[in-house]
Design an enzyme around this catalytic site. Structure first.
Site, PDB file in Angstrom:
ATOM      1  N   ILE A 289      34.443-113.504 -50.003  1.00 22.33           N
ATOM      2  CA  ILE A 289      35.730-112.906 -49.694  1.00 22.33           C
ATOM      3  C   ILE A 289      36.187-113.319 -48.299  1.00 22.33           C
ATOM      4  O   ILE A 289      37.370-113.335 -47.999  1.00 22.33           O
ATOM      5  CB  ILE A 289      35.633-111.377 -49.858  1.00 22.33           C
ATOM      6  CG1 ILE A 289      37.012-110.817 -50.148  1.00 22.33           C
ATOM      7  CG2 ILE A 289      34.963-110.718 -48.662  1.00 22.33           C
ATOM      8  CD1 ILE A 289      36.992-109.577 -50.949  1.00 22.33           C
ATOM      9  N   ASP A 290      35.235-113.722 -47.466  1.00 22.44           N
ATOM     10  CA  ASP A 290      35.548-114.094 -46.088  1.00 22.44           C
ATOM     11  C   ASP A 290      36.107-115.509 -45.972  1.00 22.44           C
ATOM     12  O   ASP A 290      36.546-115.920 -44.900  1.00 22.44           O
ATOM     13  CB  ASP A 290      34.285-113.989 -45.211  1.00 22.44           C
ATOM     14  CG  ASP A 290      33.863-112.557 -44.977  1.00 22.44           C
ATOM     15  OD1 ASP A 290      34.656-111.641 -45.263  1.00 22.44           O
ATOM     16  OD2 ASP A 290      32.728-112.350 -44.518  1.00 22.44           O
TER      17      ASP A 290
ATOM     18  N   MET B  10      37.695-107.218 -42.811  1.00 24.47           N
ATOM     19  CA  MET B  10      36.401-107.872 -43.022  1.00 24.47           C
ATOM     20  C   MET B  10      36.346-109.220 -42.304  1.00 24.47           C
ATOM     21  O   MET B  10      37.370-109.799 -41.967  1.00 24.47           O
ATOM     22  CB  MET B  10      36.159-108.054 -44.511  1.00 24.47           C
ATOM     23  CG  MET B  10      35.820-106.722 -45.184  1.00 24.47           C
ATOM     24  SD  MET B  10      35.329-106.938 -46.916  1.00 24.47           S
ATOM     25  CE  MET B  10      36.737-107.847 -47.518  1.00 24.47           C
TER      26      MET B  10
ATOM     27  N   GLU C 170      35.776-107.405 -38.274  1.00 28.75           N
ATOM     28  CA  GLU C 170      34.646-106.513 -38.012  1.00 28.75           C
ATOM     29  C   GLU C 170      33.605-107.172 -37.103  1.00 28.75           C
ATOM     30  O   GLU C 170      32.874-106.498 -36.393  1.00 28.75           O
ATOM     31  CB  GLU C 170      33.992-106.068 -39.319  1.00 28.75           C
ATOM     32  CG  GLU C 170      33.475-107.213 -40.159  1.00 28.75           C
ATOM     33  CD  GLU C 170      32.816-106.764 -41.469  1.00 28.75           C
ATOM     34  OE1 GLU C 170      32.130-105.749 -41.477  1.00 28.75           O
ATOM     35  OE2 GLU C 170      33.005-107.478 -42.478  1.00 28.75           O
TER      36      GLU C 170
ATOM     37  N   ARG D  47      44.991 -95.454 -32.505  1.00 24.93           N
ATOM     38  CA  ARG D  47      44.292 -95.068 -33.727  1.00 24.93           C
ATOM     39  C   ARG D  47      43.774 -96.310 -34.441  1.00 24.93           C
ATOM     40  O   ARG D  47      44.433 -97.350 -34.440  1.00 24.93           O
ATOM     41  CB  ARG D  47      45.249 -94.354 -34.691  1.00 24.93           C
ATOM     42  CG  ARG D  47      45.652 -92.972 -34.286  1.00 24.93           C
ATOM     43  CD  ARG D  47      44.495 -91.979 -34.509  1.00 24.93           C
ATOM     44  NE  ARG D  47      44.807 -90.667 -33.975  1.00 24.93           N
ATOM     45  CZ  ARG D  47      44.595 -90.321 -32.714  1.00 24.93           C
ATOM     46  NH1 ARG D  47      44.088 -91.174 -31.853  1.00 24.93           N
ATOM     47  NH2 ARG D  47      44.889 -89.101 -32.311  1.00 24.93           N
TER      48      ARG D  47
ATOM     49  N   ARG E 220      37.832-105.364 -50.999  1.00 25.23           N
ATOM     50  CA  ARG E 220      37.089-106.227 -51.918  1.00 25.23           C
ATOM     51  C   ARG E 220      37.087-105.712 -53.349  1.00 25.23           C
ATOM     52  O   ARG E 220      36.469-106.348 -54.225  1.00 25.23           O
ATOM     53  CB  ARG E 220      35.681-106.467 -51.430  1.00 25.23           C
ATOM     54  CG  ARG E 220      34.736-105.303 -51.513  1.00 25.23           C
ATOM     55  CD  ARG E 220      33.377-105.658 -50.905  1.00 25.23           C
ATOM     56  NE  ARG E 220      32.989-107.012 -51.162  1.00 25.23           N
ATOM     57  CZ  ARG E 220      32.398-107.820 -50.286  1.00 25.23           C
ATOM     58  NH1 ARG E 220      32.138-107.379 -49.079  1.00 25.23           N
ATOM     59  NH2 ARG E 220      32.097-109.043 -50.593  1.00 25.23           N
TER      60      ARG E 220
END
Lengths: 342, 342, 342, 342
Positions: free
Chosen positions: C126-127, C169, C221, C266, C275
């Site tokens: 997914i990255d 991600m 992340e 925030r 995902r």
């Protein structure tokens, strides 16, 4: 006739729809003029205004947020605040004020009304916890966003033998958690009204895995463990607004479950995503009708009231009704859905 | 106790949510067994059944359509139909039947109830035109899909000096058109309840262009021109079901406007897209609660009733209430929204 | 000819589309039979199989997750693991294996291929950080979900004078952050490849407020502060997998900005929502074509290869190419987008 | 340096993203000024300009349509058109022009370039049929909208034993039909490049019902029956633009299938919904990068070129490459997907 409009408190999908409806009907049906006050009560307090005509509200129906911007300013906590508001309303030639907001904003509206200001309220809370109305706008949008997140997580939960915790909004009331959990097919729903037993939660998690399914838990940000139900994982420090900054209940719950059951657990904290963006059809319909009713109330000089939904009707109730008690999830409402949980 | 379940009429987002709620609560709370009948009334008529246990309803909450499939079979139009239904219910050991459907399906249910069959009805119509309930499930999904289409068309209308006509569902009632038009910021909404004046529609279109904006019109499939208001563009032939096949009102209206005003006009006919796919949160919540209430009605032997929404409560009303008159858009409801039109 | 299929590593939208394409073409074009192995390499290791015929892959195209489930099992870390895999492949009559997975899964595939197992790889991350292919499936879905979240946050940022941090991600590579930030109109994008200067980030935040706009920051992340760039707010403890559990970089960054600038900040941590769920059209198209090409490679006995996208073509490259180096965001790629940041 | 910008032809999600990128980089990196020309080539022809600074492009990234509006004006068909364009460019002090559009718009750009106008092209076609670039922006959005419609229709098809025909855009090329059909799991895909055999289509429909599934057909608006393959259902009259107004190929096909097979068939004609609304992440990314490259080309005085996507790189090619031949679906590309059809 000149009418002032302001929006206070947290933003909420549908605020712009209210503003647009107020102005469109006010201008075309009643021939009114409008003054927009910026940043909630700060606007009339500090005399910060913006133009608010038909052209200013064009195209805003589908947009989240508020073109008038918002704040949490409370004029009753400021020396001479009420007088300054009265003066600024007068100097702007404002005959009546429409205040769109939640408990705090309408609380101020109620007091100002008692002090002789001509005010009509429009209830707003994404948490749906205002009394006196079946639903508030923004809530349906938030529930749909949370439900779509849960829908997405189901496929991950199924593929991975993993516990997923979804933290949704709701500091005092569990409406978003209850509706999104029910609509998303969550396995556990924890709400502020009913302190949870962490031991039972973990027992359920283990039971669920034995039947070969991965559990999804939905938890209101304001949910708390039962007294005596000690969670080992503590939250981080509080910020200036009383929010836990590092490690809210969602993160803590995931970690506690992982520690106790040995199953991998992850939290998703939806946060502000729930309150932004374009409103659903229901919220646009409700917000628009609230706006139409509010300007009609002004026209009928029915001040000191707020608009509300009852069934499919838009009615008016005394402002005080919207700002008295919070509307909480009742035990029988939770019990109705409980057949799907645990 | 064995309970039969069937779904009749056109499909509608939320049918599976009803079925799931009925079965989940029926099994876990009351210990019932279930029999699924296929294809609406054809199922009990021809004894076509499918298994319907907790495993069969797993994962169906977010899915459109109906796992029991559907048809428009009417046993009262078939020689000996009622007797065969009674026999097949008996041979399957079915003590009570939950019939999920619209006017036609519930009409059959009402008559069967009068003839001694234990039946509980769940109202279903995407058009929202059933009396006795504030809303029916599926409607909110349809309105959102139509609204999203209108949202998309706004950008094209603005970029192109072009008239856009959106035809939405609603053969007898204009609820979808009214709600989607209001939520989508349409400029004209034409509904079956109020025959339209094509001359006025075209005048508005030209006026709108003079103010430099392109108009978007939403029209119910059942909208018709006023008597005497002659549209030159005629519809094509009807099919066996009475639907116009080539050239429904949307296409005709676009062409007529183009012919009369000289402005380019295009129609979008949303059709079946409005009734398929995953239900919104509101529809899942409503359908689930309808299902829970229906199985409770069976448990309480409260037969001859149908479930209904009143405010935020799920209540029961006599079946006849749901199948009497259609719920139409009232003049004052249209008038409320009219400030945004024309 | 019998072909085994397995999916390893984290789930990713499009896995089911690959499986379906492999089976559909394998059965109808080549007449192959299939064996599904459960839970990645654990399947052939422990001989856990599931049926995998045309009926088993019906309706799975739009579904996220993987019907074969997944795990991170590595047979090379298990005593006798490779032998057991070879035995189980033989006992199931499996002539060739299609392994769908990321760096780890394909790393195992590469070694097994060297040891004589007939294996074809399908890259999955997914990255989007696998070398040898322009894009991997799942990435487009993740970017769209992150972009929609940023779209929603814009309205809140505008209404509230508030800093919003979105953590997406990307532990080693910043592709999701870069694409979602570019597509969502973020003001700052922080990626693992380029350690950030917290002082500059805060300067930008303050500058942005002076021009009366609220900033939105997107952070991978895996993003880290520059050496010497000391962040006061420390992360919480690590879990068994090396993930920070309470207070990832998003939360820490929000708090640090709040502490340094005095502006409310925030964080939204999208996590697993990115995902799961239904794949976008691009991902379904890419995954389907990967599957078609993989089974063709098996048919042509072109083992030890993996499929890859180059422009609009699906090609085959040696397995080792997909598992060598990570594909990172290059400085010039970041620089291209930088005109919108800061 | 002053740069003119215009958008021509049909609207397309991503146009605003191109405009924004051009202006943002042009101003901040190169210090250019900009002039917006309204309504495509009509702008420079009739000297209709709009301001185009950084503030004018704020917030337009997610918005469909084009803030510069569009038209199909062709200055080469107007007496003295080219001279007027040159004069107006000069009188506005425009040194270079960025033309964003399809075959027609870029065809004009090519000729003007030959006549000495400094022009850079950005290719735009929702149909994806321009040569010289792997993809055009807008296409991915259209395919996703069509795919979502097909997803929704699956549930109806399954519940009702009914044929559903989805007509998508594509007058000359079948890219949208092929991609959406593949991604949506359609059973039949008919494209302009390959005239269809109505007898075979109907045979497949009947075969599909025998295996108890309802077929979904996707058809490009430009698809035609084979010569000799006589369809009884004729289209209605053509409008001034050569479009069939009542009864396009989707409607005709549904009726013909119904007449021939006796199965109920319905058409959904997505129309303009496919080209409006917010762009997907892919289209925003592609359009933004096209814009960045276009202004860089201007800076490097690389006139007479257009930008294009090759793999993941944005390159420049001679303008003539984008306006020569249409890029059609090749037989082998259709054949690759055909395993899922029929």
């Amino acid at each position: 006739m000149r009418v002032g409009v302001l929006t206070g408190g947290g933003d909420c999908p549908g605020l712009n729809a209210v503003i647009r409806a107020v102005v469109r009907k006010g201008v075309s049906t009643y021939g009114y003029e409008f003054v927009g006050f910026r940043d909630g009560w700060r606007g009339p307090l500090e005399n910060v205004t913006v133009p608010l005509g038909v052209d200013d509200v064009r195209g805003i129906l589908p947009r989240g947020g508020t073109i008038l911007k918002s704040s949490r300013t409370n004029p009753f906590k400021i020396e001479g605040g009420v007088e300054r508001i009265k003066e600024n309303l007068a100097s702007n030639g404002v005959d009546a004020l429409i205040a769109i907001g939640g408990e705090d904003t309408l609380g101020v509206a109620t007091k100002l009304s008692d002090l002789g200001v001509n005010v009509v309220g429009v209830p707003k809370t994404i948490d749906n916890d205002l009394s006196g109305t079946d639903f508030t706008f923004g809530f349906d949008t938030a529930v749909n966003i949370a439900m779509e997140a849960i829908d997405r997580l189901h496929t991950t939960a199924e593929s991975h033998h993993r516990v997923l915790v979804v933290e949704v909004m709701g500091r005092h009331a569990g409406w978003i958690a209850l509706h999104a959990g029910l609509a998303g097919g969550a396995n556990v729903v924890l709400i502020p009204e009913m302190p949870f037993d962490i031991t039972k939660v973990c027992e359920y998690v283990e039971h669920r895995f034995q039947t070969n399914y991965s559990p999804i838990l939905v938890v209101s940000e304001g949910a708390v463990p039962m007294e005596g139900g000690d969670m080992t994982v503590q939250s981080g420090e509080l910020d200036a607004f009383g929010h836990v900054r590092l490690g809210g209940i969602g993160d803590r719950l995931a970690k506690e479950i992982e520690d106790r059951t040995g199953k991998e657990a992850r939290a998703v904290v939806l946060g502000h995503v729930q309150r932004g963006g374009t409103p659903t059809a229901f919220d646009r319909w409700l917000a628009t009708r609230f706006g139409l009713q509010a300007i009609t109330a002004v026209h009928e000089k029915d001040y000191g009231t707020m608009v509300a939904l009852r069934g499919t009707d838009i009615v008016r109730v005394p402002l005080i009704e919207g700002t008295g008690e919070l509307k909480l999830v009742q035990p029988e409402q939770y019990a109705e859905a409980e057949v799907f949980f645990g």
